[in-house]
Design a protein around this motif. Structure first.
Motif, PDB file in Angstrom:
ATOM      1  N   PRO A   5     -16.130  12.958  31.297  1.00 23.12           N
ATOM      2  CA  PRO A   5     -17.571  13.078  30.905  1.00 23.12           C
ATOM      3  C   PRO A   5     -18.498  12.263  31.563  1.00 23.12           C
ATOM      4  CG  PRO A   5     -16.123  13.516  28.928  1.00 23.12           C
ATOM      5  CD  PRO A   5     -15.176  12.843  29.824  1.00 23.12           C
ATOM      6  N   GLN A   6     -17.950  11.045  31.536  1.00 26.41           N
ATOM      7  CA  GLN A   6     -18.882   9.935  32.126  1.00 26.41           C
ATOM      8  C   GLN A   6     -19.276  10.119  33.515  1.00 26.41           C
ATOM      9  OE1 GLN A   6     -16.199   9.354  30.031  1.00 26.41           O
ATOM     10  NE2 GLN A   6     -17.273   8.369  28.119  1.00 26.41           N
ATOM     11  N   VAL A   7     -18.238  10.665  34.324  1.00 30.11           N
ATOM     12  CA  VAL A   7     -18.337  11.149  35.877  1.00 30.11           C
ATOM     13  C   VAL A   7     -18.941  12.106  35.871  1.00 30.11           C
ATOM     14  CG1 VAL A   7     -17.217  11.791  37.726  1.00 30.11           C
ATOM     15  CG2 VAL A   7     -16.110   9.884  36.330  1.00 30.11           C
ATOM     16  N   CYS A   8     -19.159  13.158  35.197  1.00 30.66           N
ATOM     17  CA  CYS A   8     -19.918  14.317  35.206  1.00 30.66           C
ATOM     18  C   CYS A   8     -21.177  14.136  35.023  1.00 30.66           C
ATOM     19  CB  CYS A   8     -19.268  15.450  34.138  1.00 30.66           C
ATOM     20  SG  CYS A   8     -17.810  16.180  34.440  1.00 30.66           S
ATOM     21  N   VAL A   9     -21.624  13.400  33.916  1.00 35.57           N
ATOM     22  CA  VAL A   9     -23.120  12.963  33.300  1.00 35.57           C
ATOM     23  C   VAL A   9     -23.643  12.000  34.464  1.00 35.57           C
ATOM     24  CG1 VAL A   9     -24.487  12.044  31.933  1.00 35.57           C
ATOM     25  CG2 VAL A   9     -22.478  13.448  31.037  1.00 35.57           C
ATOM     26  N   SER A  10     -22.990  11.063  34.996  1.00 33.93           N
ATOM     27  CA  SER A  10     -23.370  10.219  35.979  1.00 33.93           C
ATOM     28  C   SER A  10     -23.866  10.884  37.245  1.00 33.93           C
ATOM     29  CB  SER A  10     -22.441   8.901  36.237  1.00 33.93           C
ATOM     30  OG  SER A  10     -21.132   9.451  36.808  1.00 33.93           O
ATOM     31  N   THR A  11     -23.041  11.829  37.615  1.00 34.69           N
ATOM     32  CA  THR A  11     -23.292  12.457  38.834  1.00 34.69           C
ATOM     33  C   THR A  11     -24.419  13.514  38.784  1.00 34.69           C
ATOM     34  OG1 THR A  11     -20.740  12.552  39.213  1.00 34.69           O
ATOM     35  CG2 THR A  11     -22.350  14.153  40.526  1.00 34.69           C
ATOM     36  N   GLY A 131     -20.654   2.740  29.599  1.00 40.53           N
ATOM     37  CA  GLY A 131     -20.203   3.252  28.498  1.00 40.53           C
ATOM     38  C   GLY A 131     -18.854   3.844  28.648  1.00 40.53           C
ATOM     39  N   ALA A 132     -18.346   3.904  30.011  1.00 43.80           N
ATOM     40  CA  ALA A 132     -17.248   4.569  30.326  1.00 43.80           C
ATOM     41  C   ALA A 132     -16.027   3.889  29.925  1.00 43.80           C
ATOM     42  CB  ALA A 132     -17.160   4.950  31.839  1.00 43.80           C
ATOM     43  N   ASP A 133     -16.249   2.431  29.966  1.00 44.90           N
ATOM     44  CA  ASP A 133     -15.219   1.522  29.813  1.00 44.90           C
ATOM     45  C   ASP A 133     -15.309   0.674  28.609  1.00 44.90           C
ATOM     46  OD1 ASP A 133     -13.821   0.442  32.909  1.00 44.90           O
ATOM     47  OD2 ASP A 133     -13.111   1.697  31.631  1.00 44.90           O
ATOM     48  N   TYR A 134     -16.800   0.394  28.229  1.00 47.04           N
ATOM     49  CA  TYR A 134     -16.702  -1.049  27.507  1.00 47.04           C
ATOM     50  C   TYR A 134     -17.045  -0.552  26.101  1.00 47.04           C
ATOM     51  CZ  TYR A 134     -17.070  -2.380  31.981  1.00 47.04           C
ATOM     52  OH  TYR A 134     -16.799  -2.534  33.521  1.00 47.04           O
ATOM     53  N   MET A 135     -17.565   0.767  25.636  1.00 51.59           N
ATOM     54  CA  MET A 135     -17.774   0.854  24.216  1.00 51.59           C
ATOM     55  C   MET A 135     -16.549   1.511  23.574  1.00 51.59           C
ATOM     56  SD  MET A 135     -20.605   0.178  23.681  1.00 51.59           S
ATOM     57  CE  MET A 135     -22.405  -0.073  24.225  1.00 51.59           C
ATOM     58  N   THR A 136     -15.696   0.632  23.363  1.00 53.16           N
ATOM     59  CA  THR A 136     -14.276   1.018  22.742  1.00 53.16           C
ATOM     60  C   THR A 136     -14.186   0.361  21.638  1.00 53.16           C
ATOM     61  OG1 THR A 136     -13.205  -0.665  24.028  1.00 53.16           O
ATOM     62  CG2 THR A 136     -13.296   1.512  25.104  1.00 53.16           C
ATOM     63  N   PRO A 137     -13.276   0.670  20.608  1.00 51.65           N
ATOM     64  CA  PRO A 137     -13.062   0.264  19.531  1.00 51.65           C
ATOM     65  C   PRO A 137     -12.394  -1.068  19.557  1.00 51.65           C
ATOM     66  CG  PRO A 137     -12.393   2.434  19.194  1.00 51.65           C
ATOM     67  CD  PRO A 137     -12.600   2.103  20.813  1.00 51.65           C
TER      68      PRO A 137
END
Length: 279
Positions: A5-11, A131-137
């Protein structure tokens, strides 16, 4: 594999931003000495080929990054930001030149709309890529959000300085070479500083690199290149050229950042603690 989803939204964000800037270029091509009621064929073809080449380059670069990088998502984020900003700033350069040579009365609403678009899309794209990498638990979200907020404020600071080149252009007599230096200085900052932040945030998430956060260079780059060096064009424009386009809000932010960094903690206990949390 299907794109995340991050790739789709960023595109979607990149393509939408490029499309709006393309509309500015095509609208300006209609106002030239040979302009007509509709855009000419060659400007439309050139704009479409530029966007197509950008997407093809991003496709092949991201494929190579995914296969070679230690952290594929971080590599894709850096590659996307670098290619997107390079092409976007090239188009903005021609937009500024067309506004300078425009013979009709300036349209402040259109110019401010361009500034609004960039001030929304660029920070949004940066937050999507992080957010693709760093917003993780596995990470403390509040700490990450504080660091991202600092980068977003720096992006808006640089965009505000660059936006003065196309908003109400030519009304204060600033030399052309000064505007060129300011434009390319902002271009370099927008191109490199977010990549530095993305790399540092990604390095702290990799195993064995937890100590990288203590040696982060982004806070010092932000202090010197944004909060210190941008005082010169803002101060000269406001005091020497009487430029009404200078943002006193961001000028105060630059001075406050310098004061928080250099004054001892007993003098500014609350501000120093906040600054340390952000950087």
């Amino acid at each position: 594999m299907l794109p995340s989803p991050q790739v789709c939204v960023s595109t979607l964000v990149t393509v939408s931003t490029m499309a709006v800037v393309d509309l500015y270029l095509l609208e300006q091509s209609m106002l030239g000495p040979r302009g007509g009621a509709r855009p000419a064929v060659w400007p439309c073809v050139a704009v479409a080929l530029g966007d197509l080449c950008f997407l093809l380059a991003l496709r092949f670069v991201s494929a190579g990054v995914v296969s070679e990088a230690r952290s594929p998502r971080r590599g894709f984020a850096n590659a996307l930001w670098f290619l997107f900003l390079s092409l976007l700033q090239l188009k903005l350069f021609f937009v500024c030149q067309n506004y300078r040579q425009e013979r009709r009365p300036p349209d402040p609403l259109a110019r401010k709309t361009l500034t609004l678009l960039l001030s929304v899309c660029l920070p949004s794209l940066f937050l999507i890529l992080t957010g693709a990498d760093y917003m993780t638990p596995l990470r403390r979200k509040q700490e990450v959000r504080s660091r991202l907020l600092w980068v977003v404020v720096d992006l808006l600071d640089v965009l505000d300085l660059q936006a003065g080149l196309w908003e109400a252009q030519g009304s204060v007599g600033v030399p052309l070479w000064v505007e060129g230096i300011v434009f390319f200085y902002c271009y370099v900052l927008l191109l490199l500083l977010p990549c530095v932040s993305l790399t540092e945030l990604g390095a702290t998430a990799l195993p064995g690199l937890q100590a990288a956060r203590k040696e982060a260079i982004y806070p010092w780059l932000s202090l010197v290149t944004i909060n210190l060096f941008t005082l010169v064009p803002r101060g000269v424009g406001m005091l020497w050229y009487r430029d009404p386009r200078v943002s006193t809000v961001f000028l105060g932010k630059n001075l406050l950042a310098l004061a928080v960094k250099h004054l001892p903690p007993p003098l500014l206990p609350g501000l120093s603690q906040t600054h340390n949390m952000l950087v």
